[in-house]
Design an enzyme around this catalytic site. Structure first.
Site, PDB file in Angstrom:
ATOM      1  N   SER A  33      -2.571  -9.353  -3.470  1.00 31.54           N
ATOM      2  CA  SER A  33      -2.219  -8.807  -4.783  1.00 31.54           C
ATOM      3  C   SER A  33      -1.452  -9.832  -5.606  1.00 31.54           C
ATOM      4  O   SER A  33      -1.650  -9.947  -6.825  1.00 31.54           O
ATOM      5  CB  SER A  33      -1.387  -7.521  -4.625  1.00 31.54           C
ATOM      6  OG  SER A  33      -0.266  -7.744  -3.784  1.00 31.54           O
TER       7      SER A  33
ATOM      8  N   ALA B 226       0.804  -1.222   0.000  1.00 27.97           N
ATOM      9  CA  ALA B 226       0.000   0.000   0.000  1.00 27.97           C
ATOM     10  C   ALA B 226       0.838   1.274   0.000  1.00 27.97           C
ATOM     11  O   ALA B 226       0.397   2.312  -0.497  1.00 27.97           O
ATOM     12  CB  ALA B 226      -0.941  -0.009   1.198  1.00 27.97           C
TER      13      ALA B 226
ATOM     14  N   HIS C 105      -1.823  -3.800  -5.949  1.00 26.68           N
ATOM     15  CA  HIS C 105      -1.283  -3.710  -4.588  1.00 26.68           C
ATOM     16  C   HIS C 105      -2.318  -4.095  -3.539  1.00 26.68           C
ATOM     17  O   HIS C 105      -3.513  -3.876  -3.695  1.00 26.68           O
ATOM     18  CB  HIS C 105      -0.726  -2.305  -4.309  1.00 26.68           C
ATOM     19  CG  HIS C 105      -1.747  -1.265  -3.938  1.00 26.68           C
ATOM     20  ND1 HIS C 105      -2.248  -1.130  -2.661  1.00 26.68           N
ATOM     21  CD2 HIS C 105      -2.354  -0.303  -4.676  1.00 26.68           C
ATOM     22  CE1 HIS C 105      -3.096  -0.114  -2.626  1.00 26.68           C
ATOM     23  NE2 HIS C 105      -3.192   0.397  -3.838  1.00 26.68           N
ATOM     24  N   CYS C 106      -1.815  -4.728  -2.485  1.00 30.72           N
ATOM     25  CA  CYS C 106      -2.616  -4.995  -1.288  1.00 30.72           C
ATOM     26  C   CYS C 106      -1.924  -4.237  -0.149  1.00 30.72           C
ATOM     27  O   CYS C 106      -1.355  -3.166  -0.386  1.00 30.72           O
ATOM     28  CB  CYS C 106      -2.752  -6.493  -1.028  1.00 30.72           C
ATOM     29  SG  CYS C 106      -1.196  -7.401  -0.906  1.00 30.72           S
ATOM     30  N   TRP C 107      -1.971  -4.755   1.070  1.00 30.12           N
ATOM     31  CA  TRP C 107      -1.320  -4.035   2.165  1.00 30.12           C
ATOM     32  C   TRP C 107       0.202  -4.220   2.142  1.00 30.12           C
ATOM     33  O   TRP C 107       0.955  -3.264   2.252  1.00 30.12           O
ATOM     34  CB  TRP C 107      -1.877  -4.496   3.508  1.00 30.12           C
ATOM     35  CG  TRP C 107      -1.244  -3.820   4.688  1.00 30.12           C
ATOM     36  CD1 TRP C 107      -0.406  -4.372   5.606  1.00 30.12           C
ATOM     37  CD2 TRP C 107      -1.395  -2.440   5.059  1.00 30.12           C
ATOM     38  NE1 TRP C 107      -0.013  -3.432   6.525  1.00 30.12           N
ATOM     39  CE2 TRP C 107      -0.607  -2.228   6.219  1.00 30.12           C
ATOM     40  CE3 TRP C 107      -2.107  -1.364   4.525  1.00 30.12           C
ATOM     41  CZ2 TRP C 107      -0.526  -1.000   6.854  1.00 30.12           C
ATOM     42  CZ3 TRP C 107      -2.021  -0.127   5.163  1.00 30.12           C
ATOM     43  CH2 TRP C 107      -1.237   0.041   6.314  1.00 30.12           C
TER      44      TRP C 107
END
Length: 281
Positions: free
Chosen positions: A169, A77, A161-163
């Site tokens: 992701s 992120a 994107h993820c965290w």
């Protein structure tokens, strides 16, 4: 007088419902990607606070991992919150499956516009599931594949994107590579790990990706555990993973896509037919 047993069961059901949704916020508004409606999901209840954390640490972000040169990128992120990195890498499309908001969807800060006058707000696909084995990420494979495919067709660049850029992701990118290039799950995973060593989908996502692989193979008519597929047309089938083809290699027929994508640009095992297998000369 109400039955006490019924009352107890009802109370327990309410408790379970609260427990299951404690990490979820409101239902995200409907999104349509190339004619496909995004499956229902709830955002994180901590979206605001986690978005602030990502923005506060965005200056520490390193460049995103390049999965496919000049096209597909993977990150956490902090990169999604770093406008400089997005602009430098000419990101035009973003799949955000993090618990954070879409950072540059509505407007770009004036300071960024002055530095990168040609950069425009990226097109977003917002998704969300918790990074837990019991979560259903497979329901997003078709819409994320379609989103990435359309971006490539339009000459764009995609960041997923993820965290942390480790599980959620990565799973979407693996599904795209398996779909678009005919890779097995293990082959796609090994390839992505070479580009970003920390990639590690949780065990539930791994099972869903393995299931997805079987669906793709059955549609291609490739025997699975001695069971022939329903659409087999060739005596011998050879996968060629374009992402591992060296520059300068010759590909028979000049084919760039394993599947016949038709007009919709996504691969649906129940709808789309196999086009041509390729082999290296």
């Amino acid at each position: 007088m109400p039955d006490l047993a019924t009352k107890t069961i009802t109370t327990e059901n309410v408790k379970k419902e609260v427990a299951n949704n404690i990490y979820f916020g409101p239902i995200y508004p409907n999104q349509v990607i190339g004619g496909l409606t995004v499956p229902r999901f709830r955002t994180s209840i901590n979206e605001k606070s986690l978005s602030r954390i990502a923005l506060a640490s965005a200056h520490k972000a390193r460049k995103p991992s390049v999965i496919l040169k000049d096209f597909l990128y993977l990150s956490g992120a902090k990169v999604g919150a770093n406008g400089d990195l997005l602009a430098k890498n000419k990101i035009t499309h973003i799949i955000n499956i993090s618990p954070c908001r879409n950072f540059f969807e509505s407007k770009i800060p004036i300071s960024l516009l002055q530095k990168y006058p040609n950069w425009k707000s990226p097109k977003y696909l917002r998704l969300y599931v918790k990074d837990r084995p019991e979560e259903n990420i497979e329901k997003f494979f078709n819409v994320s594949n379609k989103f990435i495919y359309d971006a490539k067709r339009d000459g764009g660049r995609v960041l997923v994107h993820c965290w942390a850029g480790v599980s959620r992701s990565a799973s979407l990118i693996l599904a795209y590579l398996m779909n678009q290039y005919g890779c097995t799950y293990n082959r796609a995973l090994n390839y992505v790990k070479k580009k970003r060593s920390i990639v590690e989908p949780n065990c539930g996502f791994c099972l869903q990706l393995s299931k997805y692989e079987l669906e793709l193979m059955r549609t291609l008519g490739i025997p699975i555990d001695g069971i022939s597929g329903t659409k087999r047309k060739y005596d011998e089938v050879e996968f060629v993973d374009i992402i591992n083809v060296n520059v300068g290699s010759v590909v028979e027929e000049g084919e760039r896509n394993v599947f016949d994508w038709g007009t919709k640009g996504i691969f649906d095992p129940s709808t789309y037919r196999y086009n041509k297998m390729r082999k290296l000369i």
